[in-house]
Design an enzyme around this catalytic site. Structure first.
Site, PDB file in Angstrom:
ATOM      1  N   LEU A 132       1.775  -5.950  17.685  1.00 10.87           N
ATOM      2  CA  LEU A 132       0.596  -6.155  18.547  1.00 10.87           C
ATOM      3  C   LEU A 132       0.873  -7.247  19.572  1.00 10.87           C
ATOM      4  O   LEU A 132       0.494  -7.142  20.739  1.00 10.87           O
ATOM      5  CB  LEU A 132      -0.610  -6.554  17.675  1.00 10.87           C
ATOM      6  N   GLY A 142       4.984  -4.262  13.184  1.00 12.79           N
ATOM      7  CA  GLY A 142       3.789  -4.830  12.558  1.00 12.79           C
ATOM      8  C   GLY A 142       4.070  -5.935  11.573  1.00 12.79           C
ATOM      9  O   GLY A 142       3.414  -6.036  10.525  1.00 12.79           O
ATOM     10  N   ASP A 151       0.860  -1.199   0.000  1.00 16.39           N
ATOM     11  CA  ASP A 151       0.000   0.000   0.000  1.00 16.39           C
ATOM     12  C   ASP A 151       0.889   1.240   0.000  1.00 16.39           C
ATOM     13  O   ASP A 151       2.098   1.150   0.197  1.00 16.39           O
ATOM     14  CB  ASP A 151      -0.936  -0.018   1.238  1.00 16.39           C
ATOM     15  N   SER A 165       4.975 -10.322  11.273  1.00 16.92           N
ATOM     16  CA  SER A 165       4.988 -11.594  12.023  1.00 16.92           C
ATOM     17  C   SER A 165       6.375 -12.235  12.009  1.00 16.92           C
ATOM     18  O   SER A 165       6.615 -13.212  12.707  1.00 16.92           O
ATOM     19  CB  SER A 165       3.967 -12.560  11.399  1.00 16.92           C
ATOM     20  N   HIS A 200       8.580  -5.416  -1.405  1.00 19.51           N
ATOM     21  CA  HIS A 200       7.655  -6.356  -2.051  1.00 19.51           C
ATOM     22  C   HIS A 200       6.860  -5.690  -3.158  1.00 19.51           C
ATOM     23  O   HIS A 200       5.822  -6.203  -3.579  1.00 19.51           O
ATOM     24  CB  HIS A 200       6.703  -6.956  -1.007  1.00 19.51           C
ATOM     25  N   CYS A 232       4.660  -0.939 -24.846  1.00 19.37           N
ATOM     26  CA  CYS A 232       4.931  -1.804 -26.008  1.00 19.37           C
ATOM     27  C   CYS A 232       3.671  -2.161 -26.772  1.00 19.37           C
ATOM     28  O   CYS A 232       3.737  -2.791 -27.834  1.00 19.37           O
ATOM     29  CB  CYS A 232       5.649  -3.083 -25.544  1.00 19.37           C
TER      30      CYS A 232
END
Ligand code: APR
Length: 234
Positions: free
Chosen positions: A201, A174, A92, A176, A107, A137
Protein backbone atom coordinates in the site's frame (compact mmCIF):
# COMPACT_ATOMS: atom_id res chain seq x y z
CA UNK A 1 9.59 -14.34 -18.51
CA UNK A 2 11.29 -15.31 -15.17
CA UNK A 3 11.56 -19.12 -14.71
CA UNK A 4 11.28 -19.34 -10.93
CA UNK A 5 9.25 -16.91 -8.83
CA UNK A 6 9.23 -16.64 -5.01
CA UNK A 7 6.48 -14.56 -3.43
CA UNK A 8 6.37 -13.34 0.18
CA UNK A 9 3.06 -12.09 1.54
CA UNK A 10 2.16 -10.31 4.76
CA UNK A 11 -0.95 -9.05 6.52
CA UNK A 12 -1.52 -6.35 3.89
CA UNK A 13 -2.68 -8.87 1.29
CA UNK A 14 -5.54 -9.90 3.60
CA UNK A 15 -6.41 -6.36 4.75
CA UNK A 16 -9.09 -5.84 2.07
CA UNK A 17 -10.65 -9.14 3.10
CA UNK A 18 -11.28 -7.55 6.49
CA UNK A 19 -8.36 -9.13 8.37
CA UNK A 20 -6.55 -6.65 10.64
CA UNK A 21 -2.88 -5.91 9.96
CA UNK A 22 -0.38 -5.55 12.81
CA UNK A 23 1.38 -2.22 12.49
CA UNK A 24 -1.05 0.02 10.65
CA UNK A 25 -3.11 2.56 12.61
CA UNK A 26 -5.64 0.52 14.69
CA UNK A 27 -3.43 -2.51 13.95
CA UNK A 28 -3.38 -5.57 16.22
CA UNK A 29 -0.23 -4.45 18.05
CA UNK A 30 -1.84 -1.12 18.86
CA UNK A 31 -4.55 -3.02 20.77
CA UNK A 32 -2.60 -5.93 22.27
CA UNK A 33 0.82 -6.26 23.87
CA UNK A 34 2.57 -8.82 21.65
CA UNK A 35 4.66 -9.92 24.64
CA UNK A 36 1.51 -11.14 26.39
CA UNK A 37 -0.20 -12.89 23.46
CA UNK A 38 2.52 -13.82 20.93
CA UNK A 39 5.51 -15.11 22.91
CA UNK A 40 6.23 -18.44 24.66
CA UNK A 41 6.73 -16.47 27.90
CA UNK A 42 3.29 -14.86 27.53
CA UNK A 43 1.71 -18.29 26.98
CA UNK A 44 3.47 -19.71 30.03
CA UNK A 45 2.37 -16.76 32.17
CA UNK A 46 -1.28 -16.64 31.07
CA UNK A 47 -2.32 -19.35 28.59
CA UNK A 48 -6.01 -18.48 28.78
CA UNK A 49 -5.30 -14.87 27.69
CA UNK A 50 -3.37 -16.23 24.69
CA UNK A 51 -6.15 -18.71 23.86
CA UNK A 52 -8.71 -15.87 24.04
CA UNK A 53 -6.60 -13.79 21.61
CA UNK A 54 -6.37 -16.60 19.05
CA UNK A 55 -9.96 -17.83 19.64
CA UNK A 56 -11.10 -14.33 18.68
CA UNK A 57 -8.95 -14.34 15.52
CA UNK A 58 -10.03 -17.91 14.68
CA UNK A 59 -13.71 -16.92 14.91
CA UNK A 60 -13.06 -13.84 12.71
CA UNK A 61 -11.63 -16.19 10.05
CA UNK A 62 -15.10 -17.67 9.60
CA UNK A 63 -16.36 -14.33 8.26
CA UNK A 64 -13.65 -13.42 5.75
CA UNK A 65 -12.98 -14.52 2.19
CA UNK A 66 -10.05 -14.28 -0.25
CA UNK A 67 -9.80 -11.08 -2.28
CA UNK A 68 -8.66 -10.33 -5.85
CA UNK A 69 -5.01 -10.29 -4.77
CA UNK A 70 -5.18 -13.84 -3.34
CA UNK A 71 -6.93 -15.04 -6.50
CA UNK A 72 -4.33 -13.32 -8.72
CA UNK A 73 -1.49 -15.22 -7.00
CA UNK A 74 -3.37 -18.51 -7.41
CA UNK A 75 -3.79 -17.65 -11.12
CA UNK A 76 -0.05 -16.94 -11.39
CA UNK A 77 0.74 -20.37 -9.92
CA UNK A 78 -1.70 -22.02 -12.37
CA UNK A 79 -0.66 -20.17 -15.54
CA UNK A 80 3.05 -19.40 -15.08
CA UNK A 81 5.13 -21.95 -17.06
CA UNK A 82 7.92 -21.94 -14.45
CA UNK A 83 7.84 -22.52 -10.67
CA UNK A 84 5.95 -20.30 -8.22
CA UNK A 85 6.54 -20.67 -4.47
CA UNK A 86 4.31 -18.64 -2.17
CA UNK A 87 5.73 -17.99 1.31
CA UNK A 88 3.26 -16.31 3.62
CA UNK A 89 3.76 -14.73 7.03
CA UNK A 90 -0.01 -14.86 7.45
CA UNK A 91 -1.70 -17.48 9.59
CA UNK A 92 -5.06 -17.19 7.82
CA UNK A 93 -5.99 -19.71 5.09
CA UNK A 94 -7.06 -17.22 2.43
CA UNK A 95 -4.32 -18.27 -0.02
CA UNK A 96 -5.54 -21.87 0.17
CA UNK A 97 -9.15 -20.78 -0.25
CA UNK A 98 -8.12 -18.80 -3.35
CA UNK A 99 -6.48 -21.90 -4.87
CA UNK A 100 -2.75 -21.55 -4.12
CA UNK A 101 -1.07 -24.92 -3.50
CA UNK A 102 2.71 -24.46 -3.54
CA UNK A 103 2.52 -22.57 -0.25
CA UNK A 104 4.58 -22.30 2.94
CA UNK A 105 3.15 -20.82 6.16
CA UNK A 106 6.40 -19.68 7.76
CA UNK A 107 4.57 -18.33 10.84
CA UNK A 108 2.27 -21.33 11.17
CA UNK A 109 -1.50 -21.61 10.76
CA UNK A 110 -4.41 -20.41 12.88
CA UNK A 111 -6.45 -23.45 11.74
CA UNK A 112 -3.99 -25.83 13.40
CA UNK A 113 -3.21 -26.74 17.01
CA UNK A 114 0.11 -28.10 18.30
CA UNK A 115 0.44 -30.22 21.44
CA UNK A 116 3.46 -29.04 23.45
CA UNK A 117 3.36 -32.36 25.36
CA UNK A 118 3.47 -34.86 22.47
CA UNK A 119 4.21 -32.72 19.42
CA UNK A 120 1.08 -33.80 17.55
CA UNK A 121 -0.59 -31.31 15.16
CA UNK A 122 -4.34 -31.18 14.58
CA UNK A 123 -6.71 -29.26 12.30
CA UNK A 124 -8.42 -26.87 14.74
CA UNK A 125 -11.12 -24.39 13.73
CA UNK A 126 -12.93 -24.08 17.07
CA UNK A 127 -11.98 -22.70 20.48
CA UNK A 128 -8.84 -23.82 22.30
CA UNK A 129 -8.35 -23.72 26.07
CA UNK A 130 -6.16 -25.25 28.74
CA UNK A 131 -9.09 -27.56 29.64
CA UNK A 132 -9.09 -29.30 26.25
CA UNK A 133 -7.18 -32.59 26.00
CA UNK A 134 -4.92 -33.37 23.06
CA UNK A 135 -6.70 -35.93 20.80
CA UNK A 136 -3.38 -37.81 20.44
CA UNK A 137 -1.93 -38.02 23.94
CA UNK A 138 -5.04 -37.24 25.96
CA UNK A 139 -3.23 -34.69 28.12
CA UNK A 140 -4.88 -31.30 28.77
CA UNK A 141 -3.03 -27.98 29.07
CA UNK A 142 -0.47 -28.59 26.31
CA UNK A 143 -2.47 -27.57 23.24
CA UNK A 144 -1.44 -24.22 21.70
CA UNK A 145 -2.18 -22.52 18.39
CA UNK A 146 0.28 -23.85 15.78
CA UNK A 147 1.65 -20.36 15.15
CA UNK A 148 5.25 -19.13 15.42
CA UNK A 149 5.65 -16.62 18.24
CA UNK A 150 8.29 -13.92 18.64
CA UNK A 151 11.56 -15.57 19.62
CA UNK A 152 10.65 -18.86 17.93
CA UNK A 153 12.15 -20.17 14.69
CA UNK A 154 9.85 -19.74 11.66
CA UNK A 155 8.94 -22.96 9.83
CA UNK A 156 10.54 -24.38 6.64
CA UNK A 157 13.41 -21.89 6.58
CA UNK A 158 15.78 -24.26 4.73
CA UNK A 159 13.30 -24.74 1.89
CA UNK A 160 12.66 -20.99 1.74
CA UNK A 161 16.35 -20.05 1.55
CA UNK A 162 16.93 -22.74 -1.06
CA UNK A 163 14.16 -21.24 -3.23
CA UNK A 164 15.45 -17.69 -2.71
CA UNK A 165 18.97 -18.72 -3.69
CA UNK A 166 17.81 -19.69 -7.19
CA UNK A 167 14.82 -17.45 -7.91
CA UNK A 168 14.62 -15.17 -10.95
CA UNK A 169 11.91 -12.97 -9.44
CA UNK A 170 11.07 -12.16 -5.81
CA UNK A 171 7.78 -10.39 -5.08
CA UNK A 172 7.11 -8.97 -1.58
CA UNK A 173 3.42 -8.17 -1.10
CA UNK A 174 1.61 -6.48 1.80
CA UNK A 175 4.37 -6.60 4.40
CA UNK A 176 6.02 -3.81 6.38
CA UNK A 177 9.42 -5.50 6.16
CA UNK A 178 9.89 -4.98 9.89
CA UNK A 179 10.14 -8.60 11.10
CA UNK A 180 13.12 -10.87 10.51
CA UNK A 181 14.00 -13.23 8.90
CA UNK A 182 11.28 -12.42 6.30
CA UNK A 183 12.54 -8.82 6.03
CA UNK A 184 15.84 -10.17 4.77
CA UNK A 185 14.44 -12.34 1.96
CA UNK A 186 14.83 -9.45 -0.50
CA UNK A 187 18.58 -9.39 0.18
CA UNK A 188 18.87 -13.18 -0.26
CA UNK A 189 17.00 -13.04 -3.58
CA UNK A 190 18.98 -10.03 -4.77
CA UNK A 191 22.30 -11.67 -3.91
CA UNK A 192 21.26 -14.67 -6.00
CA UNK A 193 20.65 -12.39 -8.98
CA UNK A 194 16.86 -12.40 -8.71
CA UNK A 195 14.84 -9.32 -9.64
CA UNK A 196 13.15 -7.94 -6.50
CA UNK A 197 9.80 -6.13 -6.53
CA UNK A 198 7.72 -4.66 -3.68
CA UNK A 199 3.93 -4.47 -4.04
CA UNK A 200 2.52 -2.66 -1.01
CA UNK A 201 0.00 0.00 0.00
CA UNK A 202 2.87 2.34 0.86
CA UNK A 203 6.69 2.13 0.90
CA UNK A 204 7.80 -0.49 3.46
CA UNK A 205 10.71 -0.14 5.89
CA UNK A 206 13.07 -1.76 3.39
CA UNK A 207 11.66 -0.45 0.10
CA UNK A 208 15.13 0.78 -0.92
CA UNK A 209 16.40 -2.79 -1.02
CA UNK A 210 14.07 -3.57 -3.94
CA UNK A 211 14.80 -3.13 -7.66
CA UNK A 212 11.26 -1.92 -8.24
CA UNK A 213 8.17 -0.97 -6.18
CA UNK A 214 4.49 -0.49 -6.94
CA UNK A 215 2.27 1.10 -4.28
CA UNK A 216 -1.49 0.94 -3.88
CA UNK A 217 -4.16 -1.45 -2.55
CA UNK A 218 -3.27 -5.10 -3.16
CA UNK A 219 -6.61 -5.84 -4.83
CA UNK A 220 -5.65 -3.36 -7.56
CA UNK A 221 -1.87 -3.62 -7.97
CA UNK A 222 -1.46 -7.41 -7.59
CA UNK A 223 -3.95 -8.54 -10.28
CA UNK A 224 -2.55 -5.83 -12.58
CA UNK A 225 1.05 -6.96 -11.98
CA UNK A 226 0.17 -10.65 -12.51
CA UNK A 227 -1.71 -9.83 -15.74
CA UNK A 228 1.30 -7.93 -17.15
CA UNK A 229 3.74 -10.62 -15.98
CA UNK A 230 1.75 -13.42 -17.66
CA UNK A 231 1.42 -11.30 -20.82
CA UNK A 232 5.22 -11.02 -20.94
CA UNK A 233 5.01 -7.26 -20.50
CA UNK A 234 7.38 -7.05 -17.49
N1 APR B 1 -2.86 -3.47 0.19
C1 APR B 1 -1.50 -3.63 0.22
N2 APR B 1 -0.75 -3.45 1.33
C2 APR B 1 -1.40 -3.10 2.45
C3 APR B 1 -2.80 -2.91 2.50
C4 APR B 1 -3.53 -3.12 1.31
N3 APR B 1 -4.85 -2.96 1.26
N4 APR B 1 -3.14 -2.54 3.78
C5 APR B 1 -1.98 -2.51 4.49
N5 APR B 1 -0.95 -2.83 3.69
C6 APR B 1 0.47 -2.90 4.04
C7 APR B 1 0.90 -1.86 5.06
O1 APR B 1 1.33 -0.66 4.39
C8 APR B 1 2.08 -2.55 5.75
O2 APR B 1 3.30 -2.25 5.10
O3 APR B 1 0.69 -4.15 4.66
C9 APR B 1 1.77 -4.05 5.59
C10 APR B 1 1.36 -4.73 6.88
O4 APR B 1 2.46 -4.68 7.74
P1 APR B 1 2.33 -5.37 9.18
O5 APR B 1 1.05 -4.95 9.80
O6 APR B 1 3.63 -5.12 9.87
O7 APR B 1 2.17 -6.93 8.86
P2 APR B 1 3.32 -7.94 8.42
O8 APR B 1 4.38 -7.25 7.62
O9 APR B 1 2.64 -9.09 7.80
O10 APR B 1 3.93 -8.39 9.84
C11 APR B 1 4.91 -9.42 9.81
O11 APR B 1 4.89 -9.52 12.22
O12 APR B 1 3.62 -9.43 14.11
C12 APR B 1 4.29 -10.28 13.28
O13 APR B 1 3.83 -12.54 12.95
C13 APR B 1 3.35 -11.26 12.66
O14 APR B 1 3.39 -12.19 10.43
C14 APR B 1 3.43 -10.98 11.17
C15 APR B 1 4.78 -10.28 11.03
Amino acid sequence: MPASIVILTGAGISAESGVATFRDKEGIWSRYDYRQVATPEGFAANPELVHAFYNDRRSQMRNVAPNAAHFALARLEREHPGSVLLVTQNIDDLHEQAGSHNLIHMHGELAKALCAQCGARHEWRTELSTQIACPSCGQAGGLRPDVVWFGEMPYHMERIYEALSSCDLFLSIGTSGSVYPAAQFVDEAGRAGGRTVELNLEPSDNVYNFDEAFHGPATRIVPDYVQRLLAGKL
